[in-house]
Design a protein around this motif. Structure first.
Motif, PDB file in Angstrom:
ATOM      1  N   UNK A   1      -4.000   0.258   3.613  1.00 54.20           N
ATOM      2  CA  UNK A   1      -4.632  -0.340   2.440  1.00 54.20           C
ATOM      3  C   UNK A   1      -4.018   0.171   1.141  1.00 54.20           C
ATOM      4  N   UNK A   2      -3.711   1.478   1.085  1.00 60.85           N
ATOM      5  CA  UNK A   2      -3.165   2.085  -0.132  1.00 60.85           C
ATOM      6  C   UNK A   2      -1.643   1.960  -0.227  1.00 60.85           C
ATOM      7  N   UNK A   3      -1.035   1.397   0.793  1.00 60.45           N
ATOM      8  CA  UNK A   3       0.422   1.327   0.817  1.00 60.45           C
ATOM      9  C   UNK A   3       1.028   0.302  -0.117  1.00 60.45           C
ATOM     10  N   UNK A   4       0.196  -0.529  -0.747  1.00 60.63           N
ATOM     11  CA  UNK A   4       0.722  -1.507  -1.691  1.00 60.63           C
ATOM     12  C   UNK A   4       0.995  -2.849  -1.043  1.00 60.63           C
ATOM     13  N   UNK A   5       1.573  -3.780  -1.797  1.00 57.16           N
ATOM     14  CA  UNK A   5       1.755  -5.149  -1.308  1.00 57.16           C
ATOM     15  C   UNK A   5       2.885  -5.316  -0.291  1.00 57.16           C
ATOM     16  N   UNK A   6       3.819  -4.375  -0.259  1.00 57.45           N
ATOM     17  CA  UNK A   6       4.974  -4.497   0.630  1.00 57.45           C
ATOM     18  C   UNK A   6       4.622  -4.026   2.038  1.00 57.45           C
ATOM     19  N   UNK A   7       4.840  -4.874   3.040  1.00 58.59           N
ATOM     20  CA  UNK A   7       4.493  -4.534   4.420  1.00 58.59           C
ATOM     21  C   UNK A   7       5.269  -3.325   4.924  1.00 58.59           C
ATOM     22  N   UNK A   8       6.511  -3.173   4.507  1.00 56.70           N
ATOM     23  CA  UNK A   8       7.320  -2.037   4.947  1.00 56.70           C
ATOM     24  C   UNK A   8       6.757  -0.717   4.428  1.00 56.70           C
ATOM     25  N   UNK A   9       6.226  -0.732   3.207  1.00 60.33           N
ATOM     26  CA  UNK A   9       5.630   0.481   2.641  1.00 60.33           C
ATOM     27  C   UNK A   9       4.279   0.784   3.277  1.00 60.33           C
ATOM     28  N   UNK A  10       3.505  -0.257   3.575  1.00 58.40           N
ATOM     29  CA  UNK A  10       2.193  -0.040   4.207  1.00 58.40           C
ATOM     30  C   UNK A  10       2.340   0.640   5.559  1.00 58.40           C
ATOM     31  N   UNK A  11       3.339   0.233   6.320  1.00 55.06           N
ATOM     32  CA  UNK A  11       3.573   0.838   7.631  1.00 55.06           C
ATOM     33  C   UNK A  11       3.855   2.333   7.492  1.00 55.06           C
ATOM     34  N   UNK A  12       4.727   2.672   6.556  1.00 58.34           N
ATOM     35  CA  UNK A  12       5.125   4.076   6.380  1.00 58.34           C
ATOM     36  C   UNK A  12       3.936   4.931   5.969  1.00 58.34           C
ATOM     37  N   UNK A  13       3.161   4.471   4.982  1.00 59.30           N
ATOM     38  CA  UNK A  13       2.036   5.289   4.513  1.00 59.30           C
ATOM     39  C   UNK A  13       0.925   5.349   5.553  1.00 59.30           C
TER      40      UNK A  13
END
Length: 280
Positions: free
Chosen positions: A210-222
């Motif tokens: 949820x906090x990873x932002x709009x980018x799916x690649x960033x959400x996965x990492x966080x």
């Protein structure tokens, strides 16, 4: 333990063979990304550990393990899982370095706050966690980057073998450790232990996603970074504060096993979503 440490050093050295300075500074150069990451990892998870203890009246060793895990930084080997899920590698490496360095200060402060929350003493010398971060992350990563800068062809040739050696060595040692601790791990079942661990991991994945932002690649990492914490540092936190709690080691091993299974479902789901989005 020497084999575990060696596998981590080899793996992180392999990261350095392919990393750039932009990768290392990825989080630092993006203030909003840094803030989201900090909130997910060092605010949400400690509060969750407190909430789970109140909700489940957990065994002492599970309580200690969750507190220690919630205040630990990203494990060095997590980048491989993030990559398989389609996560941004620069973000993963940036989190590994930034949160590792930051944990040298944040973790002792968190331990003091946990003392107030749980009514029992938690502490950690600054030098203890700094030494782990230095040996397991900063030095091998810097060594790999130096080799890449001075001998780029050599770095390109040995990057993949280093990754394979580190992975195989860790897998073999991890299986041996789990097998040797199987009775202690089985002894932890009951009293809501398994449910609390699953809740801890799922909530971490959800918070990071949820906090990873709009980018799916960033959400996965966080998401994976929030739910997966450095077991070595967690164990150090636990053993320094509670040396007479032998079950804590088994509790952290049980957390790792449950994490592998739960995260596997999330990784599979995200990989399909990212691939579908890329194909469209």
């Amino acid at each position: 333990m020497l084999a575990v440490q060696a596998s981590i050093v080899i793996t992180v050295f392999g990261y350095g063979l392919e990393a750039t300075l932009d990768d290392v500074l990825y989080v630092v150069r993006r203030p909003l990304c840094f803030l989201r990451s900090f909130v997910a990892m060092f605010l949400v998870m400690p509060l969750l550990a407190i909430g789970l203890d109140l909700a489940f009246d957990l065994r002492r060793e599970i309580e200690v393990a969750l507190v220690a895990l919630s205040l630990s930084p990203v494990p060095p080997l997590l980048m491989k899982k993030q990559g398989k899920a389609g996560g941004r590698e620069s973000y993963g490496l940036g989190l590994l370095v930034t949160m590792g360095v930051l944990s040298v200060v944040i973790t002792p402060i968190g331990m003091m706050l946990m003392t107030q929350a749980f009514g029992r003493q938690f502490e950690l010398p600054l030098g203890a966690i700094a030494l782990v971060i230095l040996k397991a992350v900063l030095l091998p990563l810097a060594a790999g980057m130096v080799v890449q800068a001075l001998l780029p062809r050599v770095a390109a040739r040995i990057a993949r073998p280093a990754a394979i050696i580190g992975t195989v060595l860790l897998a073999v040692v991890a299986l041996l450790i789990v097998f040797a601790s199987r009775h202690a791990i089985l002894g932890l079942f009951g009293n809501g232990t398994l449910l609390a661990l699953i809740a801890f991991i799922v909530a971490g994945l959800a918070a990071g996603h949820w906090l990873g932002g709009p980018d799916a690649q960033d959400r996965v990492v966080l998401a994976l970074s929030t739910a997966s914490r450095h077991p070595g540092i967690a164990l150090a936190l636990a053993t320094i504060n509670f040396p007479n709690e032998p079950g804590v080691t088994a509790a952290i091993l049980l957390y790792l096993l449950v994490n592998v299974l739960v995260s596997m479902v999330y990784v599979t789901w995200q990989r399909k979503r990212i691939r579908s989005a890329a194909a469209a």
